[in-house]
Design a protein around this motif. Structure first.
Motif: not given
Ligand code: PHE
Length: 451
Positions: A103, A21, A326, A23-26, A230, A329-330, A99, A226
Motif C-alpha cells: 500500500y 476504510a 488507511s 482508501g485507494l479501494g474507494n 484483519m 490504521s495498518l 498490506i 471497510l
Molecule cells: N479500506 C482500505 C481501502 O479501501 C484498504 C484497507 C484494507 C485498509 C484493510 C486497511 C485494512 O483502500
C-alpha cells in the motif's frame, strides 16, 4: 503498565475508523467495478452487501476490540484465554504488515503525482506520453524507494504521537479535508460539457450485467473497502471509550465509506465521458490512476487549463490523504501489537515497524524495475504481497473472526452490551453465524475460479 489510551471524542473514533476504510479501494476499484458491472445496478448490490454483511462484521470487530481493550492478537488471547484463537489475531497482524508494505508503494506514487501535478508536469503532454512517464517513474529504483520511504515517514510521524495526539488529531484534520476535496472535484466534474453521458451511465441501472460472480466481487470489494478481516478495526475499537456506541459508529463509518466510493464514480466518469475516452478492462488500479486519468483530465479541461491544473492537484492529494489515513490504521495494528505484547514503548515500537516496513516496502517497490523478473510462485514481490494479503489472508482471518464472534464469544459476552434492539441483534447474530462464513467461503473460491 500505563493506562491504555482512548479516543478523546466520539467524532474522533468515527473519523479514525472512516480514515481506515476510505482508501485507494474507494477510488481505484469501486468506480471501475461499477462501470463494468451495470452502473447503478452494481451500486445497489454493493450497498446491499454493506448493509447485510459489512455492517454486521464491522460490529463484531468493534465488539472484539472494545471488550478486550487490546491489540488484535492480544484481543483473541484475552477473550479466549488458553485457546488457539490467538492465531486468528496473529494472522490479522501479519496481514496488516503485508498490506502496508505494498500500500505504501502506491501511497508513494500518489505523493509523487501530487508533486508532479503541482509542478504542472502534465502540461503539454499527449495521450501517448503518460504510460512511458509512469513506467519510467515506477521502474526507477531511487525514486520508488524514496517515495515509499516518504510515505512511511509521514505515517510514522502521526503514529509515534499516539492515539489522541496522533491518529485522532490527524484524522480530524485529514478526513474533513478529504471530504471537501471530494465535493469540489465532483462539482467540477459533473459540470463538464460532456458530463451528462457519464452521469447517465452511473445512475442508469443495467441489471442484465448482474450475476453471481458480480455479487461476490461486490462483497469482496465491500469487505476490503471497510477494512474488515484483519484487525484494523479491532485495534481502533480497543481505543473506544465506554460511552462509544458501537452501532452508531459502525453506521457512520459504513455510510462515509460508501458515500466517498460513490462520489469517486462521480469524479471519474463524467470526466472520462467528457474526454470521449472509452474505458478498457485494464483501466483498473495503478494504470487507471496514473496513466488513464491524467490524460483524461488534460483533455477534459483543455479549454480551461488552470481548472485542469487544480483538478489534477486536488485529485492526487485526495488519493494521498485517503491512502495515508488507511496506512495509519495498518501501521497501528502492528505497532499496538508490539507495544502491548512485548512491552516496547510506543515510539520504539513505531520506529521498529517503520524501519522493517521501509526495508520490505523498498524491496517490493523494485518489482516494477530492477526486480521485475524476480518471481515467486509466478508473481512479482508486489503482486505476491497483494495477492497473499488481499485474496488469501484477508478472507481467512475474516472468516475466523466471524466464527469467533458468532459461535465462541456469543455465549460469553453479555448481549446487553451490544447496545441494540432485540430484533436487530437477532438479525446480526444470524448473519455473523451463518451468512458471513458461507459468503466468505464463496468469495474465496470465486477468486480462484473454483466456483
Ligand atoms: N479500506 C482500505 C481501502 O479501501 C484498504 C484497507 C484494507 C485498509 C484493510 C486497511 C485494512 O483502500
Amino acid at each position: 503498565m500505563s493506562e491504555r489510551e482512548t479516543f478523546g471524542s466520539k467524532m474522533g473514533a468515527i473519523l479514525a475508523a472512516a480514515g481506515s476504510a476510505v482508501g485507494l479501494g474507494n477510488v481505484w476499484r469501486f468506480p471501475i467495478e461499477t462501470g463494468q458491472n451495470g452502473g447503478a445496478a452494481y451500486i445497489i448490490i454493493y450497498i446491499g452487501c454493506i448493509i447485510l454483511m459489512g455492517f454486521p462484521v464491522m460490529i463484531s470487530e468493534f465488539i472484539v476490540g472494545k471488550f478486550s481493550h487490546s491489540n488484535t492478537a492480544g484481543a483473541f488471547q484475552k477473550l479466549a484465554p488458553g485457546t488457539q484463537w490467538k492465531w486468528v489475531g496473529r494472522i490479522g497482524v501479519f496481514t496488516g504488515f503485508l498490506i502496508i508494505c505494498y500500500y505504501a508503494i502506491v501511497a508513494g506514487w500518489t505523493m509523487e503525482y501530487t508533486f508532479l501535478s503541482i509542478a504542472n508536469q502534465f502540461d503539454g503532454k499527449s495521450v501517448n506520453d503518460y504510460a512511458p512517464m509512469f513506467n519510467e517513474l515506477s521502474a526507477n529504483p531511487w525514486k520508488s524507494v524514496l517515495w515509499t520511504t516518504l510515505a512511511f515517514l509521514v505515517t510514522f510521524y502521526v503514529i509515534a504521537r499516539g492515539v489522541q495526539k496522533g491518529i485522532e488529531k490527524y484524522s480530524k484534520i485529514l478526513m474533513p479535508t478529504l471530504f471537501i476535496i471530494t465535493v469540489i472535484l465532483v462539482v467540477c466534474s459533473v459540470n463538464l460539457p460532456g458530463a451528462g453521458a457519464g452521469i447517465d451511465f452511473l445512475v442508469r441501472p443495467d441489471f442484465s450485467k448482474i450475476n453471481g460472480k458480480v455479487v461476490l466481487s461486490a462483497l469482496g470489494q465491500a469487505f476490503y473497502s471497510l477494512s474488515l478481516g484483519m484487525g484494523c478495526l479491532i485495534t481502533y475499537a480497543s481505543y473506544f471509550n465506554d460511552s462509544t456506541n458501537i452501532r452508531k459508529t459502525a453506521l457512520n463509518v459504513c455510510f462515509i465509506d460508501t458515500f466517498i466510493a460513490v462520489m469517486a464514480g462521480f469524479i471519474i466518469f463524467p470526466a472520462v465521458f467528457d474526454a470521449g475516452y472509452s474505458l478498457q478492462p485494464e483501466d483498473i488500479g495503478p494504470s487507471l490512476i496514473f496513466i488513464t486519468l491524467p490524460n483524461v483530465f488534460q483533455q477534459s479541461f483543455a479549454s480551461a487549463p488552470f481548472l485542469g491544473y487544480l483538478f489534477a492537484v486536488l485529485f492526487y492529494l485526495l488519493l494521498f490523504v485517503a491512502a495515508v489515513t488507511s496506512m495509519l490504521s495498518l501501521h497501528e495494528v502492528v505497532t499496538a501489537y508490539l507495544h502491548d505484547e512485548f512491552n516496547i514503548n510506543r515510539k520504539k515500537a513505531a520506529t521498529l515497524v517503520t524501519v522493517v516496513c521501509i526495508i520490505l516496502g523498498a524491496v517490493c517497490s523494485l518489482s516494477f524495475g530492477v526486480l521485475k523478473d524476480f518471481h515467486i510462485f509466478g508473481l512479482t514481490l508486489f503482486d505476491l504481497f497483494d495477492t497473499t494479503s488481499s485474496n488469501i489472508l484477508l478472507p481467512i482471518s475474516g472468516l475466523l473472526t466471524s466464527i469467533f464472534v458468532g459461535w465462541y464469544l456469543d455465549k460469553r459476552i453479555e448481549h446487553e452490551s451490544w447496545n441494540m434492539k432485540p430484533l436487530s441483534k437477532r438479525i446480526i447474530r444470524f448473519t455473523i453465524r451463518y451468512l458471513v462464513p458461507l459468503f466468505i467461503i464463496a468469495i474465496f473460491l470465486n477468486q480462484f475460479d473454483l466456483l
